[in-house]
Design a protein around this motif. Structure first.
Motif, PDB file in Angstrom:
ATOM      1  N   LEU A  32       0.826  -1.209   0.000  1.00 17.31           N
ATOM      2  CA  LEU A  32       0.000   0.000   0.000  1.00 17.31           C
ATOM      3  C   LEU A  32       0.862   1.262   0.000  1.00 17.31           C
ATOM      4  O   LEU A  32       0.515   2.263  -0.636  1.00 17.31           O
ATOM      5  CB  LEU A  32      -0.929  -0.003   1.214  1.00 17.31           C
ATOM      6  CG  LEU A  32      -2.015  -1.086   1.209  1.00 17.31           C
ATOM      7  CD1 LEU A  32      -2.736  -1.130   2.558  1.00 17.31           C
ATOM      8  CD2 LEU A  32      -3.019  -0.816   0.092  1.00 17.31           C
ATOM      9  N   ARG A  35       2.200   1.805  -3.474  1.00 16.39           N
ATOM     10  CA  ARG A  35       1.167   2.367  -4.344  1.00 16.39           C
ATOM     11  C   ARG A  35       1.093   3.885  -4.200  1.00 16.39           C
ATOM     12  O   ARG A  35       0.953   4.609  -5.192  1.00 16.39           O
ATOM     13  CB  ARG A  35      -0.184   1.735  -3.992  1.00 16.39           C
ATOM     14  CG  ARG A  35      -1.368   2.291  -4.765  1.00 16.39           C
ATOM     15  CD  ARG A  35      -2.627   1.503  -4.464  1.00 16.39           C
ATOM     16  NE  ARG A  35      -3.778   2.098  -5.121  1.00 16.39           N
ATOM     17  CZ  ARG A  35      -4.602   2.964  -4.548  1.00 16.39           C
ATOM     18  NH1 ARG A  35      -4.417   3.303  -3.272  1.00 16.39           N
ATOM     19  NH2 ARG A  35      -5.615   3.471  -5.227  1.00 16.39           N
ATOM     20  N   GLN A  39       1.953   6.781  -7.105  1.00 16.66           N
ATOM     21  CA  GLN A  39       1.082   7.919  -7.429  1.00 16.66           C
ATOM     22  C   GLN A  39       1.851   9.229  -7.342  1.00 16.66           C
ATOM     23  O   GLN A  39       1.660  10.129  -8.176  1.00 16.66           O
ATOM     24  CB  GLN A  39      -0.116   7.943  -6.481  1.00 16.66           C
ATOM     25  CG  GLN A  39      -1.085   6.787  -6.675  1.00 16.66           C
ATOM     26  CD  GLN A  39      -2.193   6.769  -5.629  1.00 16.66           C
ATOM     27  OE1 GLN A  39      -2.122   7.459  -4.624  1.00 16.66           O
ATOM     28  NE2 GLN A  39      -3.214   5.963  -5.866  1.00 16.66           N
ATOM     29  N   PRO A 102      -6.614  10.800  -0.334  1.00 14.11           N
ATOM     30  CA  PRO A 102      -6.449   9.631  -1.206  1.00 14.11           C
ATOM     31  C   PRO A 102      -7.343   8.464  -0.804  1.00 14.11           C
ATOM     32  O   PRO A 102      -7.885   7.761  -1.674  1.00 14.11           O
ATOM     33  CB  PRO A 102      -4.960   9.275  -1.040  1.00 14.11           C
ATOM     34  CG  PRO A 102      -4.303  10.536  -0.601  1.00 14.11           C
ATOM     35  CD  PRO A 102      -5.318  11.228   0.241  1.00 14.11           C
ATOM     36  N   VAL A 103      -7.512   8.254   0.505  1.00 11.89           N
ATOM     37  CA  VAL A 103      -8.389   7.173   0.973  1.00 11.89           C
ATOM     38  C   VAL A 103      -9.838   7.460   0.607  1.00 11.89           C
ATOM     39  O   VAL A 103     -10.586   6.559   0.204  1.00 11.89           O
ATOM     40  CB  VAL A 103      -8.230   6.985   2.498  1.00 11.89           C
ATOM     41  CG1 VAL A 103      -9.220   5.946   3.018  1.00 11.89           C
ATOM     42  CG2 VAL A 103      -6.804   6.574   2.839  1.00 11.89           C
ATOM     43  N   ASP A 106     -10.249   6.744  -3.024  1.00 12.34           N
ATOM     44  CA  ASP A 106     -10.287   5.281  -3.193  1.00 12.34           C
ATOM     45  C   ASP A 106     -11.657   4.734  -2.799  1.00 12.34           C
ATOM     46  O   ASP A 106     -12.183   3.819  -3.436  1.00 12.34           O
ATOM     47  CB  ASP A 106      -9.210   4.621  -2.325  1.00 12.34           C
ATOM     48  CG  ASP A 106      -7.825   4.750  -2.920  1.00 12.34           C
ATOM     49  OD1 ASP A 106      -7.720   5.075  -4.118  1.00 12.34           O
ATOM     50  OD2 ASP A 106      -6.847   4.522  -2.183  1.00 12.34           O
ATOM     51  N   ARG A 107     -12.209   5.305  -1.756  1.00 11.42           N
ATOM     52  CA  ARG A 107     -13.534   4.883  -1.299  1.00 11.42           C
ATOM     53  C   ARG A 107     -14.603   5.208  -2.339  1.00 11.42           C
ATOM     54  O   ARG A 107     -15.469   4.386  -2.647  1.00 11.42           O
ATOM     55  CB  ARG A 107     -13.830   5.570   0.028  1.00 11.42           C
ATOM     56  CG  ARG A 107     -15.240   5.355   0.552  1.00 11.42           C
ATOM     57  CD  ARG A 107     -15.435   6.144   1.837  1.00 11.42           C
ATOM     58  NE  ARG A 107     -16.842   6.431   2.058  1.00 11.42           N
ATOM     59  CZ  ARG A 107     -17.301   7.202   3.026  1.00 11.42           C
ATOM     60  NH1 ARG A 107     -16.466   7.770   3.870  1.00 11.42           N
ATOM     61  NH2 ARG A 107     -18.596   7.418   3.146  1.00 11.42           N
ATOM     62  N   PHE A 111     -12.284   1.311  -4.869  1.00  9.33           N
ATOM     63  CA  PHE A 111     -11.076   0.531  -4.571  1.00  9.33           C
ATOM     64  C   PHE A 111     -11.005   0.174  -3.089  1.00  9.33           C
ATOM     65  O   PHE A 111     -10.628  -0.948  -2.725  1.00  9.33           O
ATOM     66  CB  PHE A 111      -9.825   1.316  -4.977  1.00  9.33           C
ATOM     67  CG  PHE A 111      -8.531   0.636  -4.606  1.00  9.33           C
ATOM     68  CD1 PHE A 111      -8.016  -0.381  -5.383  1.00  9.33           C
ATOM     69  CD2 PHE A 111      -7.836   1.011  -3.455  1.00  9.33           C
ATOM     70  CE1 PHE A 111      -6.831  -1.018  -5.035  1.00  9.33           C
ATOM     71  CE2 PHE A 111      -6.659   0.382  -3.101  1.00  9.33           C
ATOM     72  CZ  PHE A 111      -6.160  -0.636  -3.902  1.00  9.33           C
ATOM     73  N   LEU A 112     -11.378   1.111  -2.222  1.00  6.02           N
ATOM     74  CA  LEU A 112     -11.296   0.864  -0.784  1.00  6.02           C
ATOM     75  C   LEU A 112     -12.213  -0.278  -0.365  1.00  6.02           C
ATOM     76  O   LEU A 112     -11.843  -1.108   0.463  1.00  6.02           O
ATOM     77  CB  LEU A 112     -11.641   2.137  -0.006  1.00  6.02           C
ATOM     78  CG  LEU A 112     -11.578   2.036   1.520  1.00  6.02           C
ATOM     79  CD1 LEU A 112     -10.169   1.681   1.974  1.00  6.02           C
ATOM     80  CD2 LEU A 112     -12.032   3.332   2.179  1.00  6.02           C
ATOM     81  N   LEU A 115     -10.677  -3.432  -1.155  1.00  5.69           N
ATOM     82  CA  LEU A 115      -9.565  -3.670  -0.235  1.00  5.69           C
ATOM     83  C   LEU A 115     -10.075  -4.169   1.112  1.00  5.69           C
ATOM     84  O   LEU A 115      -9.490  -5.073   1.728  1.00  5.69           O
ATOM     85  CB  LEU A 115      -8.768  -2.373  -0.056  1.00  5.69           C
ATOM     86  CG  LEU A 115      -7.450  -2.446   0.722  1.00  5.69           C
ATOM     87  CD1 LEU A 115      -6.461  -3.344   0.002  1.00  5.69           C
ATOM     88  CD2 LEU A 115      -6.869  -1.054   0.897  1.00  5.69           C
ATOM     89  N   ILE A 126      -3.613  -0.044   6.249  1.00  6.78           N
ATOM     90  CA  ILE A 126      -4.024   1.137   5.478  1.00  6.78           C
ATOM     91  C   ILE A 126      -3.558   2.401   6.192  1.00  6.78           C
ATOM     92  O   ILE A 126      -3.026   3.327   5.576  1.00  6.78           O
ATOM     93  CB  ILE A 126      -5.557   1.150   5.305  1.00  6.78           C
ATOM     94  CG1 ILE A 126      -6.029  -0.112   4.584  1.00  6.78           C
ATOM     95  CG2 ILE A 126      -6.007   2.399   4.552  1.00  6.78           C
ATOM     96  CD1 ILE A 126      -7.539  -0.280   4.562  1.00  6.78           C
ATOM     97  N   SER A 130      -0.371   4.997   4.967  1.00  5.52           N
ATOM     98  CA  SER A 130      -0.591   6.442   4.817  1.00  5.52           C
ATOM     99  C   SER A 130       0.347   7.231   5.722  1.00  5.52           C
ATOM    100  O   SER A 130       0.897   8.262   5.318  1.00  5.52           O
ATOM    101  CB  SER A 130      -2.046   6.792   5.142  1.00  5.52           C
ATOM    102  OG  SER A 130      -2.928   6.183   4.235  1.00  5.52           O
TER     103      SER A 130
END
Length: 289
Positions: A32, A35, A39, A102-103, A106-107, A111-112, A115, A126, A130
């Motif tokens: 994670l 990733r 980015q 970013p979370v 993703d949500r 994607f979240l 995950l 997670i 971060s």
């Protein structure tokens, strides 16, 4: 003979996964984290702007306060020494406050959720990923600010002092990152999260000792500033710039309720980080439609 029963039909890889949850957690965290840095590599302007902005704060506010009356900066007349600590802390705070974005994206993109339904060893990976990402960026920004401040006459703390600055930034970033991720899990969307960030950012800056010493504030603002965790990060760093020698018992802030020592300020930051990370644990168990 007692012992753990092992299913002979399991493969060697499955047995290893079953017997090594710590390794699995580390692997998840590294994946994670990687990733996030991928980015960043695709959008390097984020890092460039994150370094340039605090330098502009330091230079512009430094020029603004260069001719300030004597005594405004407390024990020092060097505006670089005074403002450097505030810029370091506020930059780390602002970066950590944005950690939830970013979370949240993703949500919103789904994607979240994928995950969260995966067989993770711990969803705390997670949070840790971060935190590692934001701490790394904060250290880069801090190095740039410390270097720029030294050229502006603020000097440079010793090796031990620089290590303490890194510790202060780490504790603050951990706590604020935890709160930001909690908001990303709790709020309905990125519009609400951005609104909270905008509403929180500047009031916490002005209600701290970043731009003015505690003694310069009215009584009610002194009380607010001593309840602000940013002040407990700013004052120890400022003390390192102003004093060549220091100890854990050195008084860094004269709060309305009493004197705050170097060690007490770090304990407040540690407690803030632990409390923030514990408070978000129930939110990590949520699933989103």
């Amino acid at each position: 003979m007692s012992g753990t029963t092992i299913n002979p039909q399991l493969s060697a890889a499955e047995l290893e996964e079953q017997s090594n949850p710590v390794g699995e957690f580390i692997q998840e965290t590294l994946a994670l984290t990687r990733r996030l840095f991928i980015q960043l590599r695709r959008r390097p302007s984020t890092l460039i702007a994150g370094v340039i902005q605090p330098l502009m704060w330091l230079i512009l506010f430094g020029a603004l306060f260069q001719n300030a009356p004597e005594g405004l900066f407390g024990e020092t007349t060097n505006y670089g020494q005074f403002l450097g600590a505030g810029v370091i802390v506020f930059t780390a705070f602002a970066g950590a406050l944005n950690a939830g974005l970013p979370v949240m994206f993703d949500r919103e993109f789904g994607f979240l959720n994928r995950l969260l339904v995966a067989p993770l060893a711990s969803r705390f990976s997670i949070v840790l990923a971060s935190a590692i990402y934001i701490v790394t960026l904060s250290f880069v920004q801090t190095a740039a600010i410390v270097t720029a401040a030294s050229f502006m006459g603020a000097g440079l703390p010793g090796i031990a002092g620089l290590a303490v600055i890194a510790l202060v930034v780490l504790l603050l970033v951990l706590g604020v990152t935890g709160l930001s991720l909690g908001l990303a899990f709790a709020l309905p969307g990125h519009i609400e999260l951005i609104a909270v960030i905008f509403v929180t950012n500047l009031p916490l800056l002005f209600a701290s000792t970043a731009l003015a010493p505690l003694s310069f504030m009215p009584k009610w603002l002194q009380v607010v500033a001593t309840l602000n965790p940013l002040s407990y990060a700013i004052e120890p760093i400022r003390y390192l710039y102003v004093h060549e020698s220091w100890s854990w018992g050195s008084v860094v802030m004269a709060a309305p309720f009493g004197e705050v020592t170097f060690g007490a300020a770090l304990l407040v930051l540690l407690g803030f980080a632990i409390a923030a990370l514990l408070l978000i644990q129930p939110l990590l168990r949520r699933r989103f439609a």
